[in-house]
Design an enzyme around this catalytic site. Sequence first.
Site, short mmCIF file in Angstrom:
data_model
loop_
_atom_site.label_atom_id
_atom_site.label_comp_id
_atom_site.label_asym_id
_atom_site.label_seq_id
_atom_site.Cartn_x
_atom_site.Cartn_y
_atom_site.Cartn_z
N ASP A 72 0.92 -1.29 -0.06
CA ASP A 72 -0.11 -0.11 0.12
C ASP A 72 0.81 1.27 -0.06
O ASP A 72 2.04 1.02 0.29
CB ASP A 72 -0.99 -0.04 1.10
CG ASP A 72 -0.10 -0.17 2.50
OD1 ASP A 72 0.99 0.22 2.64
OD2 ASP A 72 -1.09 -0.34 3.41
N SER A 73 0.05 2.47 -0.14
CA SER A 73 1.30 3.78 -0.30
C SER A 73 1.62 4.25 0.80
O SER A 73 2.57 5.16 0.77
CB SER A 73 0.01 4.68 -1.05
OG SER A 73 -0.83 5.04 -0.23
N GLY A 74 1.22 3.97 2.04
CA GLY A 74 1.51 4.57 3.19
C GLY A 74 0.71 5.62 3.67
O GLY A 74 0.71 5.97 4.76
N GLY A 75 -0.08 6.00 2.91
CA GLY A 75 -0.96 7.29 3.16
C GLY A 75 -1.96 7.06 4.40
O GLY A 75 -1.96 7.93 5.25
N PHE A 76 -2.53 5.81 4.51
CA PHE A 76 -3.47 5.56 5.65
C PHE A 76 -2.76 5.56 6.89
O PHE A 76 -3.23 6.31 8.01
CB PHE A 76 -4.31 4.23 5.56
CG PHE A 76 -5.07 3.98 6.67
CD1 PHE A 76 -6.41 4.50 6.77
CD2 PHE A 76 -4.60 3.04 7.65
CE1 PHE A 76 -7.20 4.28 7.62
CE2 PHE A 76 -5.68 2.80 8.72
CZ PHE A 76 -6.78 3.34 8.66
N ASP A 88 -2.90 8.39 -1.56
CA ASP A 88 -4.22 9.01 -1.64
C ASP A 88 -4.31 9.58 -0.23
O ASP A 88 -3.45 9.50 0.71
CB ASP A 88 -5.49 8.30 -1.80
CG ASP A 88 -5.51 7.07 -0.89
OD1 ASP A 88 -4.54 6.51 -0.42
OD2 ASP A 88 -6.34 6.72 -0.71
N GLN A 144 -12.04 7.45 -4.01
CA GLN A 144 -12.45 8.02 -2.79
C GLN A 144 -13.70 8.71 -2.96
O GLN A 144 -14.44 8.60 -4.00
CB GLN A 144 -11.37 9.00 -2.43
CG GLN A 144 -9.89 8.42 -1.88
CD GLN A 144 -10.19 7.60 -0.38
OE1 GLN A 144 -11.26 7.65 0.09
NE2 GLN A 144 -9.09 6.88 -0.08
N GLY A 202 -11.26 4.20 1.42
CA GLY A 202 -11.93 5.29 2.71
C GLY A 202 -13.13 4.65 3.12
O GLY A 202 -14.01 5.09 3.52
N ASP A 234 -8.01 -7.05 1.73
CA ASP A 234 -7.02 -7.31 2.80
C ASP A 234 -7.47 -6.75 4.17
O ASP A 234 -8.43 -5.80 4.19
CB ASP A 234 -5.61 -6.37 2.61
CG ASP A 234 -5.91 -4.94 2.88
OD1 ASP A 234 -5.19 -4.47 3.98
OD2 ASP A 234 -6.30 -4.21 2.13
#
Length: 384
Positions: free
Chosen positions: A97-101, A151, A198, A225, A275
Amino acid sequence: MTEKTGKTFSFKLITTDGAARRGEITTPHGVVRTPAFMPVGTQATVKAMYPEQVRETGADVVLGNTYHLMLRPTAERVARLGGLHTFMNWPHTILTDSGGFQVMSLAQLRKLDEDGVRFQSHIDGQKYHLTPERSVEIQGLLGSDIQMQLDECIKLPSPREEVQRAMELSLRWAERSRNQFEAMGGPGKGQGLYGIVQGGDQPDLRIRSAEELGKMPFEGYSVGGLAVGEPQDVMLSMLDITTPVMPVDKPRYLMGVGTPDDLLESVKRGIDQFDCVMPTRAGRHGLAYTRYGKVNLKNARHQDDPRPLDEASTCPASSVYSRAYLHHLVRAGEGLAGMLLTWNNIAYYQYLMQGMRDAIGAGSFEDFYSKTKEDWARGDIAAL
């Protein structure tokens, strides 16, 4: 040892049954059968499990986390050591994943603007700057097969204007992420980059996000989201209006979801990938998932029960060890409790996904859906 197939990223939709879909995602490290549940290996490990065990449950792909791996041991170090597949001894497909969350939920002193997000590590307070370009660069260093755009994920409920702002920012970041992915040669390496829909709980914003992302050449599309505080009926209503406008010929990934019931309901609505930390976290806290619902091994009613969790299961954790023994391990605080129950839970999730794949292939998904719901509702009567 990393075993590469030499194949590029592709998705094949094999058959449908209603909105439910059965397919295959091909990556340089293997084929992912969909619908697929991806065990979460946040820090290059699925907690309390050996990689070989994870594979034996039927998992084709695991998830790694950009935020955690960029902090420790760093993406550059993983790259020097041969990439994430070699580093964690998982020669099969990896999604990062992007790490944003995690930046939004874990990091300290966050400051978000158009360029990206500045934050302090929750580990040692060191300062970092994560941009769409840097997120894709990190994932490229890790060498993951499936990568995610950066995101902004906000909690629900939130004011509409905040949801719209985050959705529009995520669309701009999607374009920047794609440009970076192509500049780094991701498509030429056979890797895939997913865009993330989103729009919170606002139907028109969800549709707009999905339509705009669909114009960009992503290898797959995710629904983000959700599972961030909203009830299940809101999540499902968003899927009802979102999946019909997502590209048919690309995989669809619902991020961070969820319970077995969430998976069943979402596959019914056309989702291909999932996931969630739930099966591993639940296992470490004494909760088992079975064909007949949840079993809380902390409960004293299990202390004299000689039966396994599921004698028909092919997983030893489910079919060999007695509930009395598992109860004892949980109550005694033994590490083996978390190991066995996590093993059981991941095996059950994979069993559920295989059941759905088989049912879709046979054109009997509605029957499988109804029977599974009935089994969960009936529960393990003999143990009550």
